[in-house]
Design a protein around this motif. Structure first.
Motif, PDB file in Angstrom:
ATOM      1  N   ALA A   1      86.564  -1.516 -19.754  1.00 42.56           N
ATOM      2  CA  ALA A   1      85.268  -1.042 -20.250  1.00 42.56           C
ATOM      3  C   ALA A   1      85.385   0.373 -20.780  1.00 42.56           C
ATOM      4  O   ALA A   1      86.253   1.149 -20.355  1.00 42.56           O
ATOM      5  CB  ALA A   1      84.210  -1.111 -19.148  1.00 42.56           C
ATOM      6  N   GLY A   2      84.489   0.718 -21.709  1.00 40.63           N
ATOM      7  CA  GLY A   2      84.410   2.075 -22.216  1.00 40.63           C
ATOM      8  C   GLY A   2      83.652   2.971 -21.263  1.00 40.63           C
ATOM      9  O   GLY A   2      83.163   2.536 -20.211  1.00 40.63           O
ATOM     10  N   ALA A   3      83.501   4.243 -21.630  1.00 40.42           N
ATOM     11  CA  ALA A   3      82.792   5.202 -20.790  1.00 40.42           C
ATOM     12  C   ALA A   3      81.336   4.806 -20.571  1.00 40.42           C
ATOM     13  O   ALA A   3      80.724   5.177 -19.569  1.00 40.42           O
ATOM     14  CB  ALA A   3      82.871   6.593 -21.418  1.00 40.42           C
ATOM     15  N   ASP A   4      80.787   4.032 -21.506  1.00 38.63           N
ATOM     16  CA  ASP A   4      79.396   3.572 -21.387  1.00 38.63           C
ATOM     17  C   ASP A   4      79.258   2.304 -20.561  1.00 38.63           C
ATOM     18  O   ASP A   4      78.160   1.772 -20.403  1.00 38.63           O
ATOM     19  CB  ASP A   4      78.805   3.342 -22.779  1.00 38.63           C
ATOM     20  CG  ASP A   4      79.633   2.381 -23.625  1.00 38.63           C
ATOM     21  OD1 ASP A   4      80.651   1.858 -23.115  1.00 38.63           O
ATOM     22  OD2 ASP A   4      79.269   2.155 -24.799  1.00 38.63           O
ATOM     23  N   GLY A   5      80.382   1.800 -20.041  1.00 38.23           N
ATOM     24  CA  GLY A   5      80.345   0.590 -19.231  1.00 38.23           C
ATOM     25  C   GLY A   5      80.391  -0.691 -20.021  1.00 38.23           C
ATOM     26  O   GLY A   5      80.437  -1.779 -19.428  1.00 38.23           O
ATOM     27  N   VAL A   6      80.376  -0.602 -21.338  1.00 41.34           N
ATOM     28  CA  VAL A   6      80.425  -1.802 -22.183  1.00 41.34           C
ATOM     29  C   VAL A   6      81.861  -2.318 -22.230  1.00 41.34           C
ATOM     30  O   VAL A   6      82.794  -1.546 -22.442  1.00 41.34           O
ATOM     31  CB  VAL A   6      79.923  -1.476 -23.603  1.00 41.34           C
ATOM     32  CG1 VAL A   6      80.078  -2.686 -24.519  1.00 41.34           C
ATOM     33  CG2 VAL A   6      78.468  -1.037 -23.551  1.00 41.34           C
ATOM     34  N   PRO A   7      82.062  -3.629 -22.037  1.00 45.47           N
ATOM     35  CA  PRO A   7      83.422  -4.175 -22.085  1.00 45.47           C
ATOM     36  C   PRO A   7      84.112  -3.862 -23.410  1.00 45.47           C
ATOM     37  O   PRO A   7      83.481  -3.880 -24.472  1.00 45.47           O
ATOM     38  CB  PRO A   7      83.209  -5.681 -21.919  1.00 45.47           C
ATOM     39  CG  PRO A   7      81.917  -5.797 -21.172  1.00 45.47           C
ATOM     40  CD  PRO A   7      81.065  -4.665 -21.675  1.00 45.47           C
TER      41      PRO A   7
END
Length: 252
Positions: free
Chosen positions: A231-237
């Motif tokens: 996941a990215g820093a925004d929590g999006v996979p």
């Protein structure tokens, strides 16, 4: 508790490509089994899934590789029954055989007839981990069984894989990064061409899992592959994680 007496849920994984019946409490299917299946090479045709649980890794591999067959091995009769149910639920029962057995007995004279010694060209292994010297035992017996182990058990599973695999067969396993030394020690007795792929929750976080691939009878030095970031820093996979965990793609 027998499967028929337990509370069960029906869950879709791999973007709906696989449907799994599993117990509501206790050990549940997560990313580990799906990542393990995705890391297995698609040119394999005869697989063994050690400690299959409800069949998640082995069935995910069969869903991706329609030419393959698999033997799903599980010591817990209730979970083995769910694995057989899940194979049928996904139309994979013609290519999946469920065996209720202890991994340590495979390929031995007193062990089950299947999987036969040297008959497989792929073994998937998601061995129990979280050694009890460092982690508190779960109050749920099934969860505890799935997560409590040590280096001796890991070595036992690798030896079982060795017995199941024919020449140049591939072992794929998933484990914690802190077990790396134990993994390499276990594989040194018969495996080489080891490839290690770290799995990171985010790009700025340490790896939480290691995917390991090794070839029976090879002596090529190990290789550390570029890591998978979930996941990215925004929590999006990440797109790569989505391609594997949702779209059913392979990890190369």
């Amino acid at each position: 508790m027998p499967a028929e007496a337990a509370a069960l849920s029906t869950d879709s994984v791999l973007g709906g490509r696989l449907t799994l019946r599993q117990m509501v409490s206790g050990h549940r299917v997560g990313h580990d089994a799906l990542l393990l299946a995705a890391f297995a090479p698609a040119d394999r045709r005869t697989a063994v899934d050690l400690g299959t649980g409800v069949g998640s890794a082995g069935l995910a591999f069969l869903a991706r590789v329609p030419e393959a067959r698999a033997t799903l091995v599980e010591i817990d009769p209730a979970l083995a029954a769910l694995a057989a149910e899940n194979a049928a639920l996904n139309g994979l029962d013609g290519r999946a055989q469920v065996v209720t057995a202890d991994v340590a007995t495979l390929g031995r004279p007193a062990g089950p007839d299947a999987p036969g010694k040297g008959a497989a060209d792929l073994v998937l292994a998601n061995p129990p981990f979280n050694a009890d010297t460092r982690h508190r035992t779960s109050p749920d017996e099934a969860r505890a069984r799935a997560h409590m182990a040590d280096a001796d058990l890991l070595a036992e599973w690798v030896r079982a894989a060795d017995r199941c695999l024919g020449a140049k067969g591939v072992l794929c396993l998933i484990h914690r990064p802190e077990a790396l030394a134990d993994i390499l020690a276990a594989l040194a007795k018969g495996f080489g061409a080891i490839e290690i792929l770290p799995v990171h929750p985010r790009a700025d976080r340490p790896a939480v899992r290691l995917l390991v691939r090794a070839v029976k009878g090879r002596r090529t030095p190990p290789a550390l592959l570029p890591g998978l970031v979930l996941a990215g820093a925004d929590g999006v996979p990440t797109p790569q994680a989505e391609a594997v965990l949702r779209d059913g793609g392979a990890l190369r």
